[in-house]
Design a protein around this motif. Structure first.
Motif, PDB file in Angstrom:
ATOM      1  N   TRP A  28     -13.578  -3.087  -2.031  1.00  0.00           N
ATOM      2  CA  TRP A  28     -13.701  -4.444  -2.554  1.00  0.00           C
ATOM      3  C   TRP A  28     -12.341  -5.080  -2.822  1.00  0.00           C
ATOM      4  O   TRP A  28     -12.269  -6.151  -3.428  1.00  0.00           O
ATOM      5  CB  TRP A  28     -14.512  -4.432  -3.848  1.00  0.00           C
ATOM      6  N   GLY A  29     -11.257  -4.448  -2.379  1.00  0.00           N
ATOM      7  CA  GLY A  29      -9.940  -5.060  -2.486  1.00  0.00           C
ATOM      8  C   GLY A  29      -9.250  -4.810  -3.799  1.00  0.00           C
ATOM      9  O   GLY A  29      -8.256  -5.454  -4.085  1.00  0.00           O
ATOM     10  N   GLN A  30      -9.750  -3.889  -4.635  1.00  0.00           N
ATOM     11  CA  GLN A  30      -9.120  -3.592  -5.904  1.00  0.00           C
ATOM     12  C   GLN A  30      -9.124  -2.084  -6.085  1.00  0.00           C
ATOM     13  O   GLN A  30     -10.129  -1.417  -5.820  1.00  0.00           O
ATOM     14  CB  GLN A  30      -9.861  -4.272  -7.054  1.00  0.00           C
ATOM     15  N   LEU A  31      -7.989  -1.563  -6.537  1.00  0.00           N
ATOM     16  CA  LEU A  31      -7.896  -0.119  -6.728  1.00  0.00           C
ATOM     17  C   LEU A  31      -8.260   0.220  -8.161  1.00  0.00           C
ATOM     18  O   LEU A  31      -7.721  -0.371  -9.113  1.00  0.00           O
ATOM     19  CB  LEU A  31      -6.474   0.364  -6.411  1.00  0.00           C
ATOM     20  N   ARG A  32      -9.149   1.164  -8.276  1.00  0.00           N
ATOM     21  CA  ARG A  32      -9.572   1.605  -9.612  1.00  0.00           C
ATOM     22  C   ARG A  32      -9.786   3.113  -9.541  1.00  0.00           C
ATOM     23  O   ARG A  32     -10.523   3.594  -8.682  1.00  0.00           O
ATOM     24  CB  ARG A  32     -10.837   0.883 -10.047  1.00  0.00           C
ATOM     25  N   LYS A  50      -3.171   5.548   1.209  1.00  0.00           N
ATOM     26  CA  LYS A  50      -4.332   5.523   2.110  1.00  0.00           C
ATOM     27  C   LYS A  50      -5.276   4.393   1.753  1.00  0.00           C
ATOM     28  O   LYS A  50      -5.766   3.669   2.620  1.00  0.00           O
ATOM     29  CB  LYS A  50      -5.039   6.869   2.046  1.00  0.00           C
ATOM     30  N   ASP A  51      -5.529   4.213   0.456  1.00  0.00           N
ATOM     31  CA  ASP A  51      -6.487   3.186   0.039  1.00  0.00           C
ATOM     32  C   ASP A  51      -5.982   1.778   0.324  1.00  0.00           C
ATOM     33  O   ASP A  51      -6.784   0.868   0.577  1.00  0.00           O
ATOM     34  CB  ASP A  51      -6.782   3.342  -1.455  1.00  0.00           C
ATOM     35  N   LEU A  52      -4.651   1.573   0.282  1.00  0.00           N
ATOM     36  CA  LEU A  52      -4.092   0.243   0.556  1.00  0.00           C
ATOM     37  C   LEU A  52      -3.693   0.070   2.013  1.00  0.00           C
ATOM     38  O   LEU A  52      -3.286  -1.026   2.416  1.00  0.00           O
ATOM     39  CB  LEU A  52      -2.871  -0.013  -0.329  1.00  0.00           C
ATOM     40  N   GLY A  53      -3.768   1.137   2.802  1.00  0.00           N
ATOM     41  CA  GLY A  53      -3.387   1.038   4.208  1.00  0.00           C
ATOM     42  C   GLY A  53      -1.886   0.911   4.404  1.00  0.00           C
ATOM     43  O   GLY A  53      -1.440   0.245   5.347  1.00  0.00           O
ATOM     44  N   LEU A  54      -1.094   1.523   3.524  1.00  0.00           N
ATOM     45  CA  LEU A  54       0.364   1.436   3.626  1.00  0.00           C
ATOM     46  C   LEU A  54       0.895   2.623   4.416  1.00  0.00           C
ATOM     47  O   LEU A  54       0.418   3.752   4.270  1.00  0.00           O
ATOM     48  CB  LEU A  54       1.007   1.428   2.234  1.00  0.00           C
ATOM     49  N   GLN A  55       1.882   2.352   5.257  1.00  0.00           N
ATOM     50  CA  GLN A  55       2.526   3.400   6.032  1.00  0.00           C
ATOM     51  C   GLN A  55       3.632   4.025   5.186  1.00  0.00           C
ATOM     52  O   GLN A  55       4.501   3.326   4.660  1.00  0.00           O
ATOM     53  CB  GLN A  55       3.104   2.837   7.331  1.00  0.00           C
ATOM     54  N   LEU A  56       3.602   5.346   5.091  1.00  0.00           N
ATOM     55  CA  LEU A  56       4.557   6.026   4.218  1.00  0.00           C
ATOM     56  C   LEU A  56       6.011   5.814   4.619  1.00  0.00           C
ATOM     57  O   LEU A  56       6.855   5.533   3.758  1.00  0.00           O
ATOM     58  CB  LEU A  56       4.231   7.524   4.162  1.00  0.00           C
ATOM     59  N   PRO A  57       6.381   5.928   5.923  1.00  0.00           N
ATOM     60  CA  PRO A  57       7.807   5.697   6.252  1.00  0.00           C
ATOM     61  C   PRO A  57       8.268   4.292   5.888  1.00  0.00           C
ATOM     62  O   PRO A  57       9.341   4.109   5.312  1.00  0.00           O
ATOM     63  CB  PRO A  57       7.858   5.943   7.765  1.00  0.00           C
ATOM     64  N   ALA A  58       7.428   3.282   6.217  1.00  0.00           N
ATOM     65  CA  ALA A  58       7.802   1.906   5.891  1.00  0.00           C
ATOM     66  C   ALA A  58       7.853   1.697   4.380  1.00  0.00           C
ATOM     67  O   ALA A  58       8.705   0.985   3.853  1.00  0.00           O
ATOM     68  CB  ALA A  58       6.819   0.923   6.528  1.00  0.00           C
ATOM     69  N   GLN A 113       8.228  -6.175   0.750  1.00  0.00           N
ATOM     70  CA  GLN A 113       7.204  -7.190   1.016  1.00  0.00           C
ATOM     71  C   GLN A 113       7.065  -8.188  -0.120  1.00  0.00           C
ATOM     72  O   GLN A 113       6.358  -9.180   0.023  1.00  0.00           O
ATOM     73  CB  GLN A 113       5.843  -6.517   1.246  1.00  0.00           C
ATOM     74  N   MET A 114       7.737  -7.921  -1.244  1.00  0.00           N
ATOM     75  CA  MET A 114       7.545  -8.741  -2.447  1.00  0.00           C
ATOM     76  C   MET A 114       6.044  -8.862  -2.753  1.00  0.00           C
ATOM     77  O   MET A 114       5.538  -9.934  -3.086  1.00  0.00           O
ATOM     78  CB  MET A 114       8.172 -10.128  -2.275  1.00  0.00           C
ATOM     79  N   GLN A 115       5.319  -7.726  -2.631  1.00  0.00           N
ATOM     80  CA  GLN A 115       3.878  -7.713  -2.798  1.00  0.00           C
ATOM     81  C   GLN A 115       3.525  -6.879  -4.029  1.00  0.00           C
ATOM     82  O   GLN A 115       4.140  -5.838  -4.293  1.00  0.00           O
ATOM     83  CB  GLN A 115       3.206  -7.114  -1.548  1.00  0.00           C
ATOM     84  N   VAL A 116       2.544  -7.342  -4.773  1.00  0.00           N
ATOM     85  CA  VAL A 116       2.090  -6.655  -5.979  1.00  0.00           C
ATOM     86  C   VAL A 116       0.640  -6.226  -5.781  1.00  0.00           C
ATOM     87  O   VAL A 116      -0.205  -7.028  -5.373  1.00  0.00           O
ATOM     88  CB  VAL A 116       2.213  -7.564  -7.222  1.00  0.00           C
ATOM     89  N   TYR A 117       0.372  -4.955  -6.068  1.00  0.00           N
ATOM     90  CA  TYR A 117      -0.987  -4.422  -6.014  1.00  0.00           C
ATOM     91  C   TYR A 117      -1.351  -3.942  -7.410  1.00  0.00           C
ATOM     92  O   TYR A 117      -0.625  -3.146  -8.020  1.00  0.00           O
ATOM     93  CB  TYR A 117      -1.083  -3.258  -5.023  1.00  0.00           C
ATOM     94  N   GLU A 118      -2.484  -4.431  -7.916  1.00  0.00           N
ATOM     95  CA  GLU A 118      -2.932  -4.052  -9.246  1.00  0.00           C
ATOM     96  C   GLU A 118      -3.787  -2.797  -9.159  1.00  0.00           C
ATOM     97  O   GLU A 118      -4.639  -2.661  -8.284  1.00  0.00           O
ATOM     98  CB  GLU A 118      -3.727  -5.186  -9.898  1.00  0.00           C
ATOM     99  N   ILE A 119      -3.531  -1.911 -10.101  1.00  0.00           N
ATOM    100  CA  ILE A 119      -4.255  -0.631 -10.154  1.00  0.00           C
ATOM    101  C   ILE A 119      -4.773  -0.453 -11.574  1.00  0.00           C
ATOM    102  O   ILE A 119      -4.029  -0.630 -12.551  1.00  0.00           O
ATOM    103  CB  ILE A 119      -3.343   0.543  -9.761  1.00  0.00           C
ATOM    104  N   GLU A 120      -6.041  -0.091 -11.702  1.00  0.00           N
ATOM    105  CA  GLU A 120      -6.646   0.202 -12.995  1.00  0.00           C
ATOM    106  C   GLU A 120      -7.029   1.677 -13.019  1.00  0.00           C
ATOM    107  O   GLU A 120      -7.665   2.183 -12.089  1.00  0.00           O
ATOM    108  CB  GLU A 120      -7.876  -0.664 -13.243  1.00  0.00           C
ATOM    109  N   VAL A 121      -6.615   2.333 -14.083  1.00  0.00           N
ATOM    110  CA  VAL A 121      -6.934   3.751 -14.247  1.00  0.00           C
ATOM    111  C   VAL A 121      -7.685   3.906 -15.570  1.00  0.00           C
ATOM    112  O   VAL A 121      -7.160   3.549 -16.639  1.00  0.00           O
ATOM    113  CB  VAL A 121      -5.663   4.620 -14.242  1.00  0.00           C
TER     114      VAL A 121
END
Length: 823
Positions: A28-32, A50-58, A113-121
């Motif tokens: 649903w586009g949000q990490l929890r 993996k959940d955000l689809g980010l490449q580790l080297p990049a 990327q100047m990108q922010v991803y919100e994570i709730e734990v």
């Protein structure tokens, strides 16, 4: 199964649920995620990459950060695996006191990327706390006259765990006179009460010892106990009564320490010891117990330390009023803390660039800011702005995030560094504000070509310069920086007199100094027109050209050259073989100022260096001849005298006006003669002196050829005049004119008649030649001895017509006129 095995199984199930929940949230586009409390440092929370689809080297190249709310960082991202792990041991009860669901929010910032991803734990609870009572012992005073069924409040246990691990039940043990009743409070909490099951008798037992046990629902369950001591008193008729069933008070968070927040009042109708009322706090949270204090005698609640609305906005406590006889009354006190604008807005730079290329497009994110104000309401509303007129603007992202982006393209040549001030102000009165400064350096792009200091260059260089002489220096500047501003110079190829331009001049690549590679000669090359190119070190390189005009300045390096009279060596080279080629003839009857000869000289230089002057340096007879200063004409200064020698040698010096002046000399031989015979004799003697071995007949042959040529010319002119007369006579016979003037005849047919007349006058003579040239005679008319042919009239002047009188005038008017005889 052992207790440790059961705990391990519960943790494994919790981890499985956390992974399943994270997968559902990512869809649903949000990490929890969720993780149990008290996990060791480095424990796995979730696979963020993996959940955000980010490449580790990049991700590693671009850089990343995990930021948690507050000062403590509870989580970190493993750079090699992309897993979110715990950075500290987490205590749920300390982190989320009195909160049913404990959620910790953090943010993953990808720098590149100047990108922010919100994570709730979510921090799930484990049964790591046993129920506990605020006091290990509690004393109750009950009158022996108290009726059975009466209820008395017991101390409540507190368990910071949540859910099943929190407080679940109470048990009472110890005496048949008492039983336990548990009531549900307004918030769902359990309130234990002591119920008098059997009347008391002080004479039978003055004290009763009870044990109150509290249990949670954990596996295994944890318990806590409190000892209850009941003292049986004599009869006490009235219990204390509070003036209010519930006290509610609002206080600002900036109230001074030591202030009385509220004073409780309870009254007892009894007298003496039974009427003395004392106050005590029966129920209070751990945090409130460090902030509030109650005076048991007066019922005043005072402030122990400063309130902070952001830490707690309200406090609830239960207060009891006891009389001396053991009777009591309870009331609830609610202290509501109101917000005061005492917190300035906080600006956190989550990610920022320190350098940016000047060709970055408009809208490029320069910094990512997080802004918050701990106050509430209008005091917590934050407005952000940028100070100054900069090519940047603020752009609201999501939540409390702002992006600083470029408003237009940057130009490093105008501004190379920026200090951008971001200002945040809240909505309080007066408003509080804070600021943050972003330092940004603009990187250069090769967008400026070199510019020469002058539009065109010109220089003057004296000829005969030394090879390698510095001519001039061209200079170009480039507004760029570093390698892009490094300027190198080179010549554009060309040719001069068939030779490459690079063989004449060169330019030093680093300094722009222009050097002459050879000695230049003004008489060969008077100017050089060339182009110099300045090229920067960018990729691709930019360049510009400038024209350079090099004027060669003449120097006096050429002496005058005498063209006439030719020297004896020049005459011999021409093939004349005559030693008297420089002999000039002058009649003895010449008047003063008569032209004898003209010295003709040239100078290969220019300007003042080629301005020639003539002077007579040496003469056989000083004062007889003079030379024109600028014309070089040799004229008689006076009429020749009989005593003057026949042959004269003149040395004429020709000088230029250079510094120093250069000169040349010309030698003239002038022969004064009365007759042709004398002239020829002088010439013959000159020839014999010049070439004594040459045959004497050579001079005679030349004289015969000369006289024959003159005679032929004379006869030809006579025939021409005769033909003209006959033609005119015939025209008169055919068509006599009405007047003496000719009509319709072009003037050009008669041009030169004055010249013919002069010729007839000048060349009217008798020629008598013999085999011996020294006996030849040439008779000339007296009027023609010194005459010369007059100048021909200009073409636009009408030539005079030749009439009969003109023909008669052309012939000698007086046969007895004196004549000159040369022998």
């Amino acid at each position: 199964m052992s207790a440790a095995g059961r705990r391990w199984g519960r943790r494994q199930r919790a981890l499985l649920w956390a992974v399943l929940l994270a997968a559902w949230e990512a869809a649903w586009g949000q990490l929890r995620y969720s993780v149990p409390e008290e996990m060791p440092k480095g424990s796995f929370v979730g696979d963020v990459a993996k959940d955000l689809g980010l490449q580790l080297p990049a991700l590693s190249e671009q850089g990343f950060r995990v930021i948690s709310e507050g000062s403590t960082q509870y989580f970190s991202l493993h750079g090699k695996t992309g897993h979110l792990v715990t950075a500290e041991r987490i205590d749920r009860e300390q982190l989320c006191e009195n909160v049913q669901q404990c959620v910790v929010r953090c943010e993953l910032i990808v720098e590149g990327q100047m990108q922010v991803y919100e994570i709730e734990v979510e921090i799930t609870d484990i049964n790591d706390n046993a129920p506990s009572f605020r006091a290990a012992e509690k004393e109750l005073r009950i009158s022996e006259t108290t009726a059975a069924g009466s209820r008395f409040s017991l101390p409540e246990a507190h368990d910071p765990d949540s859910g099943r691990n929190s407080l679940q039940s109470y048990e009472l043990s110890g005496d048949e006179h008492f039983s336990l009743a548990v009531q549900a409070g307004p918030g769902g909490d359990q309130r234990p009460e002591l119920v008098l099951a059997k009347a008391l008798d002080r004479e039978e037992a003055a004290f009763h010892e009870l044990v109150l046990r509290a249990s949670d629902g954990g596996d295994p369950a944890r318990t806590g106990t409190a000892r209850i001591r009941v003292t049986v008193l004599d009869a006490n008729d009235n219990a204390p009564v509070f003036s209010q069933a519930e006290y509610t008070v609002r206080v600002p968070e900036d109230v001074p320490v030591g202030s009385v927040l509220v004073t409780l009042t309870a009254s007892d109708a009894d007298e003496g010891l039974n009427g003395q009322v004392k106050y005590s706090i029966e129920k209070i949270t751990e945090r409130a117990s460090h902030i509030l204090q109650m005076d048991g005698e007066t019922g005043a609640i005072t402030l122990l330390r400063s309130l902070d609305f952001e830490e707690g906005d309200s406090y609830e406590l239960e207060v009891q009023a006891h009389d001396g006889g053991g009777l009591f009354d309870s009331t609830k006190v609610v202290i509501i803390v109101t917000d005061v604008n005492d917190n300035v807005p906080e600006i956190s730079v989550r990610s920022a660039l320190s350098e940016i290329s000047e060709d970055a497009p408009a809208g490029t994110v320069v910094a990512l800011l997080h802004v918050r104000d701990k106050d509430s309401g209008a005091n917590g509303e934050v407005r952000c702005s940028l100070d100054g007129d900069f090519p940047f603007r603020l752009q609201s992202s999501h939540g409390s995030y702002y992006s600083v982006v470029t408003a237009r393209e940057l130009d490093r040549e105008q501004v190379s560094e920026y200090n951008v001030t971001v200002r945040a102000a809240d909505g309080g009165s007066p408003a509080l504000q804070s600021s943050a400064v972003l330092a940004l350096r603009v990187l250069d792009v090769n967008d400026n070509a070199p510019v020469f200091e002058q539009e065109r260059y010109s220089a003057r260089l004296a000829e005969n310069n030394a090879a390698g002489a510095l001519v001039l220096t061209v200079r170009a500047t480039d507004a760029d920086w570093g390698q892009n501003a490094r300027v190198r110079y080179r010549l554009r190829e060309g040719r001069v007199r068939g030779a490459p331009l690079s063989s004449y001049v060169s330019v030093q690549a680093e300094t722009g100094a222009l050097y002459a590679l050879r000695s230049l000669d003004y008489e060969q090359v008077r100017e050089l027109q060339l182009w110099v190119r300045a090229e920067d070190g960018g990729a691709p390189a930019l360049s510009s050209n400038v024209s350079v005009r090099l004027l060669i300045v003449d120097e006096n390096d050429n002496a005058p050259q005498v063209l006439y009279p030719a020297s004896a060596a020049a005459a011999a080279a021409a093939g004349s073989g005559a030693a008297w080629s420089g002999v000039e003839l002058a009649p003895r009857w010449a008047e003063a100022g008569a032209l004898v000869a003209k010295v003709v000289a040239v100078d290969a230089d220019a300007g003042q260096n080629a301005w020639l002057s003539y002077e007579l340096a040496k003469a056989t007879e000083p004062g007889l001849f003079r030379v024109g200063l600028h014309s070089g004409e040799v004229r008689t200064a006076r009429s020749p005298l009989a005593r003057d020698a026949a042959r004269h040698s003149l040395v004429v010096v020709v000088k230029d006006h250079g510094r120093p002046a250069l000169s040349a000399t010309a030698t003239l031989s002038v022969v004064l003669a009365e007759s042709v015979a004398e002239l020829l004799a002088e010439l013959g003697s000159a020839a014999e002196a010049a070439a004594p071995g040459e045959a004497a007949g050579s001079l005679t042959r030349w004289l015969v050829l000369a006289v024959a040529a003159v005679s032929c010319l004379f006869v030809a002119f006579l025939l021409l005049l005769l033909a003209l007369r006959l033609r005119r006579w015939r025209r008169r016979q055919l068509l006599p004119p009405a007047s003496g003037a000719l009509r319709g005849v072009p003037v050009s047919h008669f041009v030169g008649i004055d010249g013919v007349r002069a010729f007839l006058q000048s060349y009217s003579h008798d020629v008598s030649l013999t085999a011996d040239s020294r006996k030849s005679q040439l008779r000339l008319s007296g009027a023609s001895c010194c005459d010369t042919l007059p100048a021909r009239p200009l073409p636009d002047e009408p030539a005079p017509l030749l009439g009969e009188e003109d023909v008669a005038a052309a012939l000698p008017a007086d046969p007895s006129a004196p004549s000159c005889l040369l022998s």
